[in-house]
Design a protein around this motif. Structure first.
Motif, PDB file in Angstrom:
ATOM      1  N   LEU A  94      -1.388  -8.887  -2.869  1.00 33.82           N
ATOM      2  CA  LEU A  94      -0.869  -8.193  -4.048  1.00 33.82           C
ATOM      3  C   LEU A  94      -1.993  -7.670  -4.921  1.00 33.82           C
ATOM      4  CD1 LEU A  94       2.152 -10.454  -5.099  1.00 33.82           C
ATOM      5  CD2 LEU A  94       2.247  -8.135  -4.196  1.00 33.82           C
ATOM      6  N   ASP A  95      -3.094  -8.458  -5.036  1.00 27.58           N
ATOM      7  CA  ASP A  95      -4.246  -7.987  -5.813  1.00 27.58           C
ATOM      8  C   ASP A  95      -4.805  -6.686  -5.247  1.00 27.58           C
ATOM      9  OD1 ASP A  95      -4.874  -9.208  -8.123  1.00 27.58           O
ATOM     10  OD2 ASP A  95      -6.264 -10.688  -7.294  1.00 27.58           O
ATOM     11  N   LEU A  96      -4.792  -6.563  -3.911  1.00 23.95           N
ATOM     12  CA  LEU A  96      -5.305  -5.334  -3.292  1.00 23.95           C
ATOM     13  C   LEU A  96      -4.332  -4.167  -3.457  1.00 23.95           C
ATOM     14  CD1 LEU A  96      -6.667  -6.876   0.029  1.00 23.95           C
ATOM     15  CD2 LEU A  96      -8.024  -6.125  -1.932  1.00 23.95           C
ATOM     16  N   LEU A  97      -3.036  -4.456  -3.370  1.00 23.96           N
ATOM     17  CA  LEU A  97      -2.032  -3.399  -3.407  1.00 23.96           C
ATOM     18  C   LEU A  97      -1.776  -2.859  -4.816  1.00 23.96           C
ATOM     19  CD1 LEU A  97       0.683  -4.688  -0.899  1.00 23.96           C
ATOM     20  CD2 LEU A  97      -0.657  -2.594  -0.673  1.00 23.96           C
ATOM     21  N   LEU A  98      -1.771  -3.749  -5.799  1.00 32.43           N
ATOM     22  CA  LEU A  98      -1.426  -3.340  -7.157  1.00 32.43           C
ATOM     23  C   LEU A  98      -2.691  -3.016  -7.932  1.00 32.43           C
ATOM     24  CD1 LEU A  98       1.349  -6.004  -7.875  1.00 32.43           C
ATOM     25  CD2 LEU A  98       1.608  -3.692  -6.955  1.00 32.43           C
ATOM     26  N   PRO A  99      -2.900  -1.756  -8.301  1.00 38.38           N
ATOM     27  CA  PRO A  99      -4.177  -1.342  -8.880  1.00 38.38           C
ATOM     28  C   PRO A  99      -4.414  -1.834 -10.309  1.00 38.38           C
ATOM     29  CG  PRO A  99      -2.653   0.497  -8.829  1.00 38.38           C
ATOM     30  CD  PRO A  99      -1.982  -0.617  -8.093  1.00 38.38           C
ATOM     31  N   ILE A 100      -3.378  -2.241 -11.014  1.00 40.08           N
ATOM     32  CA  ILE A 100      -3.546  -2.632 -12.415  1.00 40.08           C
ATOM     33  C   ILE A 100      -3.497  -4.147 -12.582  1.00 40.08           C
ATOM     34  CG2 ILE A 100      -2.561  -2.422 -14.732  1.00 40.08           C
ATOM     35  CD1 ILE A 100      -1.491   0.311 -13.917  1.00 40.08           C
ATOM     36  N   ILE A 101      -2.520  -4.790 -11.968  1.00 36.51           N
ATOM     37  CA  ILE A 101      -2.347  -6.245 -12.118  1.00 36.51           C
ATOM     38  C   ILE A 101      -3.405  -6.993 -11.300  1.00 36.51           C
ATOM     39  CG2 ILE A 101      -0.741  -8.159 -11.760  1.00 36.51           C
ATOM     40  CD1 ILE A 101       1.535  -6.129 -12.010  1.00 36.51           C
TER      41      ILE A 101
ATOM     42  N   THR B 129      -3.652   2.637  -0.083  1.00 42.96           N
ATOM     43  CA  THR B 129      -2.196   2.775  -0.003  1.00 42.96           C
ATOM     44  C   THR B 129      -1.544   2.355  -1.309  1.00 42.96           C
ATOM     45  OG1 THR B 129      -2.350   2.258   2.354  1.00 42.96           O
ATOM     46  CG2 THR B 129      -0.165   2.196   1.355  1.00 42.96           C
ATOM     47  N   GLY B 130      -2.061   1.300  -1.929  1.00 36.83           N
ATOM     48  CA  GLY B 130      -1.509   0.840  -3.203  1.00 36.83           C
ATOM     49  C   GLY B 130      -1.612   1.900  -4.286  1.00 36.83           C
ATOM     50  N   TRP B 131      -2.773   2.574  -4.358  1.00 38.81           N
ATOM     51  CA  TRP B 131      -2.932   3.636  -5.345  1.00 38.81           C
ATOM     52  C   TRP B 131      -1.954   4.789  -5.094  1.00 38.81           C
ATOM     53  CZ3 TRP B 131      -5.011   3.984  -9.928  1.00 38.81           C
ATOM     54  CH2 TRP B 131      -5.987   3.065 -10.319  1.00 38.81           C
ATOM     55  N   ILE B 132      -1.789   5.163  -3.834  1.00 40.17           N
ATOM     56  CA  ILE B 132      -0.865   6.256  -3.513  1.00 40.17           C
ATOM     57  C   ILE B 132       0.559   5.878  -3.890  1.00 40.17           C
ATOM     58  CG2 ILE B 132       0.163   7.571  -1.623  1.00 40.17           C
ATOM     59  CD1 ILE B 132      -2.564   7.438  -0.224  1.00 40.17           C
ATOM     60  N   LEU B 133       0.957   4.664  -3.516  1.00 39.09           N
ATOM     61  CA  LEU B 133       2.312   4.211  -3.853  1.00 39.09           C
ATOM     62  C   LEU B 133       2.505   4.142  -5.357  1.00 39.09           C
ATOM     63  CD1 LEU B 133       2.909   1.400  -1.199  1.00 39.09           C
ATOM     64  CD2 LEU B 133       4.161   3.550  -1.404  1.00 39.09           C
ATOM     65  N   ALA B 134       1.503   3.629  -6.057  1.00 42.89           N
ATOM     66  CA  ALA B 134       1.628   3.511  -7.512  1.00 42.89           C
ATOM     67  C   ALA B 134       1.764   4.889  -8.152  1.00 42.89           C
ATOM     68  CB  ALA B 134       0.407   2.780  -8.076  1.00 42.89           C
ATOM     69  N   THR B 135       0.988   5.873  -7.684  1.00 42.83           N
ATOM     70  CA  THR B 135       1.046   7.227  -8.257  1.00 42.83           C
ATOM     71  C   THR B 135       2.396   7.869  -8.008  1.00 42.83           C
ATOM     72  OG1 THR B 135      -1.328   7.457  -7.843  1.00 42.83           O
ATOM     73  CG2 THR B 135      -0.081   9.471  -8.280  1.00 42.83           C
TER      74      THR B 135
END
Length: 488
Positions: free
Chosen positions: A438-445, A469-475
């Motif tokens: 989750l730390d890798l996937l979620l760019p803010i938390i 991938t996390g940044w793309i999904l978050a955007t």
């Protein structure tokens, strides 16, 4: 006048009947065809000059109402009533006119030419205080009624309009003012009908009419103003129907109509204000349909009716019926040339929301983004494909959730089987594969896992993949949420 001193027996009979308003019927049988009047003898032939003298002189009898009522006569010469003011009603039915009547600028109480055969009619700026009736007439030349004012109704049902050539319209009603209805069901016009700038206080009925001007404009009714409905059911138009700039307070009813102008515009109703538009049950329109810049309260249109070219730029409508799935309505927006027109998608979205179909509204918005993508640069299109595939441009957010859960499961399993080494041995939190992923996937938390462990080898490549991938999904999720909030 010499004509009044040498009346034939037929003319004398009319002269005697006029002051009392009595009818004079010359027919031998009710079904006689006035087109065969060449065979009629002197006993039923009347000079137009005698009728003119009778109407101008207007002999009166006390306590009687004068009227000219003739049936089944052959009228020779030209009935010239230019600028005349006639108080008596005129009925010349089942008659044959050898010359074109000239009623230019005349003021009449009432005019009835029903079932007559005429070589044309010149009556620009004619004023009729009652009803103008041309029911069942056969007009063999141009009928010029431009600027006519009729306080009552204008009747032209079953009337035939033809002309020797097409140098001018067969029926001209441009700038006409009709105080009641324009009634012309089953009218036949072989040539252009012109109604530009006309005003009809009541209804227009051209049901079952035939308008034939192949390759040209069959009906030119630009800037037409109608106070009620236009009933054009089962109308057959070979040639363009031009309604640009018209105002129709009620319904434009084209139920079961056949509109054909191949290679041109079959129906142009651009810049119009219309209460309801009905395009239902008829043949598919042959030619383009142009509704640009119009305001229509209710659009009752079947998708099957629409042609290959539909121009609806800046068309505004509130209700679109019958209710159809978005997939059946979207092709209408894709037939407006190659240009991307976002306004059409917004209107269709609003129509679906008006009836509470949010799923269809989302599909329209998704189609809008996909159409917009075709106008972008290659890198814009690439980013668009990415957004579309992952979250459907924010209109399918469950896709992002599925992607996140799938990546979280992959990372948790991979790192659970083979832990990455800590940055400092004996320091930091215990390794947790789920929260590390989750730390890798979620760019803010941050759960403190990513900074405490240093992946190497394949761990490192996996972490890079998860971060990107996390940044793309978050955007894309933020973009989708933003669209949802802005719509609400």
């Amino acid at each position: 006048m010499s004509e009044t001193n040498d009346l034939t027996s037929a003319e004398a009979r009319i002269w005697r009947a006029f002051p009392r308003g009595e009818s004079v019927d010359f027919r031998a049988a009710e079904e006689e065809d006035p087109a065969l009047a060449n065979a009629w003898g002197a006993e039923r032939t009347v000079r137009a000059s005698v009728l003119r003298a009778l109407l101008i002189k207007a002999p009166q009898e006390e306590r009687e109402i004068a009227a000219l009522k003739i049936t089944g006569a052959r009228i020779t010469g030209v009935l010239d009533l230019k600028h005349a003011t006639i108080d008596a009603a005129i009925r010349l039915s089942h008659c044959r006119f050898d010359g074109v009547p000239d009623l230019y600028g005349a003021q009449l109480r009432e005019l009835n030419l029903s079932k007559s055969v005429l070589p044309g009619l010149t009556a620009e700026t004619l004023r009729v205080d009652g009803v103008l009736r041309m029911t069942g007439c056969r007009m063999r030349g141009p009928v010029r009624l431009g600027g006519v004012q009729v306080s009552g109704a204008l009747f032209m049902e079953e009337t035939e309009f033809t002309a020797p050539d097409d140098s001018e319209p067969v029926l001209q009603l441009n700038q006409a003012v009709i105080g009641a209805d324009l009634w012309a069901p089953e009218m036949r016009a072989n040539g252009q009908v012109r109604l530009t700038g006309a005003s009809v206080a009541g209804r227009i009925n051209v049901q079952d009419a035939e308008l034939n001007q192949p390759g040209g404009t069959a009906l030119d009714a630009q800037n037409l103003n109608v106070g009620a409905h236009v009933r054009a059911r089962r109308v057959r138009a070979q040639g363009g129907v031009e309604l640009r700039g018209s105002r129709i307070a009620g319904r434009l009813d084209l139920l079961h109509a056949h509109l054909s102008h191949r290679g041109g515009t079959a129906l142009r109703a651009s810049s119009c204000v219309i209460g309801e538009l009905w395009l239902l049950g008829g043949d598919r329109i042959e030619g383009a349909l142009n509704l640009r810049r119009s305001r229509i309260e209710i659009m009752n249109v079947e998708p099957e009716i629409l042609p290959d070219q539909v121009f609806i730029s800046n068309l505004t409508y509130t209700v679109l019926t019958p209710h159809e799935p978005a997939e059946r309505r979207l092709p209408m927006l894709e037939r407006d040339g190659d240009r991307y027109e976002p306004y059409g998608y917004e209107q269709l979205t609003a129509a679906y929301r008006h009836v509470g179909d949010d799923d269809a509204a989302r599909l329209v918005q998704l189609a809008k983004q996909r159409r917009r993508r075709t106008t972008l640069t290659w890198y814009g299109r690439l980013w668009g494909y990415l957004q579309d595939g992952i979250v459907g441009y924010g209109f399918r957010p469950l896709r992002a959730a599925v992607c996140l859960l799938s990546l979280m499961a992959i990372g948790s399993i991979a790192y659970g089987l083979d832990h990455p080494k800590p940055v400092k041995a004996g320091e930091g939190p215990a390794f947790n594969p789920v929260f590390y992923t989750l730390d890798l996937l979620l760019p803010i938390i941050s759960f403190g896992q990513e900074s405490a462990f240093a992946p190497v080898g394949w761990h490192q490549w996996l972490s890079y993949t998860l971060i990107i991938t996390g940044w793309i999904l978050a955007t894309t999720i933020v973009a989708g949420v933003t669209r949802t909030v802005s719509r609400q």
